[in-house]
Design a protein around this motif. Structure first.
Motif, short mmCIF file in Angstrom:
data_model
loop_
_atom_site.label_atom_id
_atom_site.label_comp_id
_atom_site.label_asym_id
_atom_site.label_seq_id
_atom_site.Cartn_x
_atom_site.Cartn_y
_atom_site.Cartn_z
N SER A 1 0.83 -1.20 0.00
CA SER A 1 0.00 0.00 0.00
C SER A 1 0.86 1.26 0.00
CB SER A 1 -0.94 0.01 1.22
OG SER A 1 -1.81 -1.10 1.20
N VAL B 1 -1.75 2.34 6.61
CA VAL B 1 -2.52 1.12 6.84
C VAL B 1 -2.53 0.83 8.34
CG1 VAL B 1 -2.67 -1.36 6.41
CG2 VAL B 1 -1.96 0.17 4.57
N GLY C 1 -5.48 -2.40 4.28
CA GLY C 1 -4.66 -2.19 3.10
C GLY C 1 -5.26 -2.84 1.88
#
Length: 431
Positions: free
Chosen positions: A349, A353, A374
């Motif tokens: 990501s 997250v 994520g």
């Protein structure tokens, strides 16, 4: 400051520190099959094949000849003794009820006959022993055949005791074939009696074969259970010792970057956290249970290290009620799940997250959830579980093997985004 780092490294990885028991034993024995013996890494001529290296602890020769050749001796003796003592008691009771004459003299002869019957039965047992590894049907057929000569021999001895050897009045009273010659009367009596005695011997043979087969089944069940326990313990040890190499390499790279950028204090904290994480995971018994709060502490150590790699992307939330802190869970149960969240949720990501670990109790079950918001991992990627070599699938199998139908494991994309792993197990507390 450099001295502080050196001191931290020494305290975390000092060679003089007491090593885990299994590792220390391996170092002392150099992986030899005998304490103080040679190793597989020794030079030619000094390996396993020299000086009877396998002659002590791993000697496969049986030390008890009787135990090897007569493994069912206890079953045979107990069944023979019980069988013939019951027969003696029944015929004696019959003599008392019917008021047979010459009771004590007949009782002595019945005792002699019972001893011979027990001896013949033991011979049948000895003849059956070579078939110990045979199928149940073959044992039953051979036992039925062996009972025929045994019953004939017993019938002949019984006739001799009561009709030939100093016949008693009771024997004369029982005789019903006075018109026959002695030889004809003997043969007819022996043959007719042998048919009755055959079923007596066959009854014992059936009992012995059944008891012996039941013992083999119990032994097979114990071996299967032992193999299952060993396999489970090996799986648990793999979970502890097969540390994710990517995690270690990435951590060392992050540590190197911190040192090059002169962020010494942060590097020192990372070294101490890494040392504590490895020391704790390597010293824990992989087959034991620990308190849930201790398991959460282990995951916090791991996440603290990962937060150095992802300072802006990784956020951690833990929601464990205080009354569940002492609940017992398998050690390092959450480790591959949390690693999976880092590898597929955080590393892939670009934005922040949050990895959230939560727990709650419902209907006598402990529910553990590891959720990240994520990116959702591709199909079947969770079987890899971050390269730990165990995977979510094995974690689920570990729970089911441990708790049976009382445990479960579910994982998949979360409706609210991200990925969630949901683990269910019984609530177990220390008494």
């Amino acid at each position: 400051m450099t001295d502080r780092i050196d001191d931290a490294v020494k305290r975390g990885f000092a060679p003089s520190e007491e090593a885990p028991e299994g590792l220390a034993d391996a170092r002392r024995s150099r992986f030899s099959t005998k304490a103080g013996g040679r190793s597989a890494n020794d030079r030619s001529g000094n390996g396993f094949l020299a000086d009877s290296a396998l002659s002590d602890d791993m000697d496969l020769r049986p030390r008890n000849f009787v135990q090897r050749r007569l493994p069912d001796l206890g079953i045979a003796l107990k069944s023979i003794l019980g069988f013939w003592l019951l027969y003696l008691a029944l015929i004696t009771l019959r003599a008392v009820v019917l008021d047979f004459p010459d009771f004590w003299a007949m009782l002595a002869r019945r005792g002699a006959v019972v001893l011979i019957g027990a001896a013949l039965t033991f011979l049948v047992y000895l003849a059956l022993r070579p078939l110990a590894a045979s199928t149940l049907n073959r044992k039953a057929i051979v036992a039925g055949i062996l009972c025929l000569p045994a019953s004939i021999a017993f019938s002949a001895f019984n006739y001799y005791v009561f009709y030939i050897f100093a016949p008693l009045d009771a024997a004369e009273w029982d005789a019903s074939m006075k018109d026959l010659t002695p030889l004809e009367m003997a043969l007819q009596n022996i043959v007719e009696s042998a048919l009755s005695w055959y079923f007596i011997f066959a009854a014992w043979a059936s009992l012995y074969v059944a008891m012996s087969y039941a013992k083999e089944l119990r032994a097979a069940d114990r071996r299967a259970a032992a193999f299952a326990r060993e396999a489970q313990e090996a799986q648990l040890r793999a979970l502890r010792y097969q540390i994710n190499p990517h995690f270690l390499f990435n951590t060392l790279n992050s540590l190197s970057a911190l040192i090059l950028s002169q962020r010494i204090e942060k590097a020192e904290r990372m070294i101490m956290t890494l040392s504590t994480f490895f020391r704790t995971t390597l010293s824990a018994d992989p087959t034991a249970d620990i308190a849930l709060e201790e398991e959460i502490k282990l995951q916090r150590l791991y996440l603290d290290i990962e937060q150095v790699r992802f300072p802006d992307r990784l956020k951690v939330e833990v929601d464990v009620p205080e009354h569940l802190a002492g609940v017992r869970v398998p050690v390092l149960l959450l480790q591959p799940i949390v690693e999976n969240a880092i590898k597929y949720g955080v590393a892939r990501s670009r934005g922040a997250v949050t990895v959230r670990i939560s727990a709650y109790e419902e209907a006598g079950r402990l529910h553990l959830k590891v959720k990240d918001n994520g990116e959702v991992p591709p199909p079947h990627s969770c079987d890899d579980c971050g390269g730990t070599g165990v995977g979510l699938k094995n974690v689920c199998e570990r729970l089911i093997a441990r708790y049976g139908v009382q445990a479960g494991c579910f994982h998949g994309p979360d409706p609210e985004g991200g990925y969630t792993v949901h683990v269910i197990m019984p609530v177990i507390r220390n008494d």
